[in-house]
Design a protein around this motif. Structure first.
Motif, PDB file in Angstrom:
ATOM      1  N   ASN A 151     106.229  -2.687 109.286  1.00  0.00           N
ATOM      2  CA  ASN A 151     106.412  -1.799 110.443  1.00  0.00           C
ATOM      3  C   ASN A 151     107.767  -2.040 111.112  1.00  0.00           C
ATOM      4  OD1 ASN A 151     103.942  -0.483 110.205  1.00  0.00           O
ATOM      5  ND2 ASN A 151     102.876  -2.036 111.398  1.00  0.00           N
ATOM      6  N   GLU A 194     106.717   3.121 114.509  1.00  0.00           N
ATOM      7  CA  GLU A 194     105.351   3.651 114.544  1.00  0.00           C
ATOM      8  C   GLU A 194     104.819   3.610 115.969  1.00  0.00           C
ATOM      9  OE1 GLU A 194     101.114   2.291 112.700  1.00  0.00           O
ATOM     10  OE2 GLU A 194     102.784   2.442 111.282  1.00  0.00           O
ATOM     11  N   ALA A 198      98.385   4.982 115.270  1.00  0.00           N
ATOM     12  CA  ALA A 198      97.792   5.036 113.936  1.00  0.00           C
ATOM     13  C   ALA A 198      96.374   5.586 114.032  1.00  0.00           C
ATOM     14  CB  ALA A 198      97.776   3.651 113.293  1.00  0.00           C
ATOM     15  N   ASP A 210      92.663   5.313 112.189  1.00  0.00           N
ATOM     16  CA  ASP A 210      91.843   4.485 111.304  1.00  0.00           C
ATOM     17  C   ASP A 210      90.665   5.294 110.788  1.00  0.00           C
ATOM     18  OD1 ASP A 210      92.811   1.482 111.688  1.00  0.00           O
ATOM     19  OD2 ASP A 210      92.857   2.427 113.661  1.00  0.00           O
ATOM     20  N   VAL A 233      94.486   3.529 106.954  1.00  0.00           N
ATOM     21  CA  VAL A 233      95.284   3.568 108.183  1.00  0.00           C
ATOM     22  C   VAL A 233      96.496   4.452 107.943  1.00  0.00           C
ATOM     23  CG1 VAL A 233      96.472   2.221 109.944  1.00  0.00           C
ATOM     24  CG2 VAL A 233      94.608   1.180 108.625  1.00  0.00           C
ATOM     25  N   THR A 234      96.666   5.462 108.778  1.00  0.00           N
ATOM     26  CA  THR A 234      97.845   6.316 108.698  1.00  0.00           C
ATOM     27  C   THR A 234      98.674   6.114 109.952  1.00  0.00           C
ATOM     28  OG1 THR A 234      96.530   7.957 107.480  1.00  0.00           O
ATOM     29  CG2 THR A 234      98.685   8.654 108.303  1.00  0.00           C
ATOM     30  N   GLY A 235      99.931   5.685 109.773  1.00  0.00           N
ATOM     31  CA  GLY A 235     100.812   5.406 110.903  1.00  0.00           C
ATOM     32  C   GLY A 235     101.752   6.557 111.187  1.00  0.00           C
ATOM     33  N   CYS A 244     100.730   4.969 104.712  1.00  0.00           N
ATOM     34  CA  CYS A 244      99.290   5.086 104.509  1.00  0.00           C
ATOM     35  C   CYS A 244      98.808   3.779 103.903  1.00  0.00           C
ATOM     36  CB  CYS A 244      98.958   6.263 103.588  1.00  0.00           C
ATOM     37  SG  CYS A 244      97.194   6.393 103.172  1.00  0.00           S
TER      38      CYS A 244
END
Length: 259
Positions: free
Chosen positions: A169, A179, A182, A184, A212-214, A224
Motif C-alpha cells: 500500500n 488507498e 477498501a 471486504d 479485499v478491493t482497495g 484486489c
C-alpha cells in the motif's frame, strides 16, 4: 450403524476424552467393541476424516487432529508496522514464539472474472499477481494473492519476489495512488484443487475466501487481495468501534426504536 459409531467418537473428540494427537481405536478394536464388520467401522472413520477431525497416517493409524488456530484480523492491514525489517505477520508471530515464513511468487497473468470485476478492467487484461503462501511452524496456513493493474506496478518493488516490510500500500501511495478505503467480501466454500495442493489440505476441509478491493479517494480500484483461509486453522476476528454521543446513543440515531 457407522453413523452411530462416528457420532460417539466425535463426542469423545469434542469433549476432550480423545485429545489432540491421540490415537483412535483401530478398525479391528471398533469392530469388536460394536459387533460390526470392519467395513462399517471404516465408514465411520472415513466420515471423521472428511469432517477434518482426524488424520490417517500410513503405518501409524488414525489420530485426532492437533491444530493451533491462527487469529486472522482483517483490520491488521492498516496498522502501523512494528518492525523496520519485518512485515506485520512475521513480526507478530515471532513475538509469540511461532516460526512464520512466506513463499512469494510474482507472475503477470490475465485477469479472471473475479479480479476483472473488482479492478474494473476488461476480462483477460494484464495484471500483476503477487502470490503468497503464509506458513507457521512449517505448515501452510493461508494463501494471500494480490492482483494489481499492470500499468501501476510493473516498474516497482512489488515485482520483486521478496517481502516488503512497509507493505505494498505504501508503494502505491508513493506513486500517487494512496488507498483511501477498501471493501471486504467473505465467501465460504470448498477449496479448488490448486488450493488443496498449495495448502496441503485434508479431505473435507472448507475454506473462507476474503476478497479485499482497495480504492483511492477518486474511486479508482488499485488492488484486489484474495485470501484463502482453511476453516480448521483460523478464527476470523473483527474489532468495531460504535460511535455514540454524550448521552450514550449511537450517532445518527433518532432515539426511536424500529421493528
Amino acid at each position: 450403524m457407522y453413523r452411530k459409531i462416528a457420532s460417539e467418537l466425535r463426542e469423545k473428540i469434542q469433549s476432550g476424552e480423545l485429545p489432540p494427537g491421540s490415537l483412535l481405536p483401530t478398525q479391528q478394536e471398533l469392530s469388536e467393541r460394536y459387533g460390526v464388520a470392519r467395513m462399517t467401522t471404516r465408514q465411520a472413520v472415513a466420515e471423521l476424516i472428511n469432517e477434518g477431525l482426524v488424520v490417517s497416517h500410513q503405518g501409524r493409524g488414525v489420530t485426532v487432529r492437533d491444530r493451533q488456530q491462527m487469529v486472522y484480523r482483517p483490520q491488521d492491514g492498516w496498522e502501523a508496522p512494528t518492525s523496520p525489517t519485518m512485515d506485520r505477520f512475521t513480526a507478530a508471530f515471532t513475538r509469540h514464539g511461532r516460526n512464520p515464513s512466506m513463499e512469494i511468487e510474482i507472475a503477470v497473468v490475465k485477469a479472471d472474472p473475479l479480479v476483472a470485476e473488482r479492478l474494473g478492467i476488461e476480462l483477460g487484461s494484464k495484471v500483476v499477481a503477487r502470490k503468497r503462501i503464509i506458513s507457521l511452524d512449517g505448515e501452510p496456513f493461508h494463501i494471500n494473492d494480490t492482483y494489481y493493474p499492470y500499468a501501476l506496478v510493473h516498474d516497482t518493488e512489488i515485482m520483486d519476489p521478496a517481502d516488503i516490510p512497509g507493505g505494498s500500500n505504501y508503494v502505491l501511495a508513493e506513486r500517487g495512488y494512496r488507498e483511501r478505503y477498501a471493501i471486504d467480501e467473505f465467501f465460504v466454500r470448498m477449496p479448488t484443487p490448486d488450493e488443496i495442493g498449495r495448502l496441503r489440505l485434508s479431505a473435507g476441509t472448507p475454506v473462507a475466501m476474503h476478497v479485499v478491493t482497495g480504492f483511492t479517494a477518486s474511486e479508482e480500484p488499485v488492488r484486489c487481495d484474495v485470501f484463502v483461509l482453511p476453516g480448521d486453522r483460523h478464527v476470523i476476528m473483527y474489532e468495531r468501534i460504535h460511535p455514540i454521543d454524550d448521552q450514550g446513543r449511537p450517532i445518527g440515531s433518532t432515539g426511536r426504536s424500529h421493528s
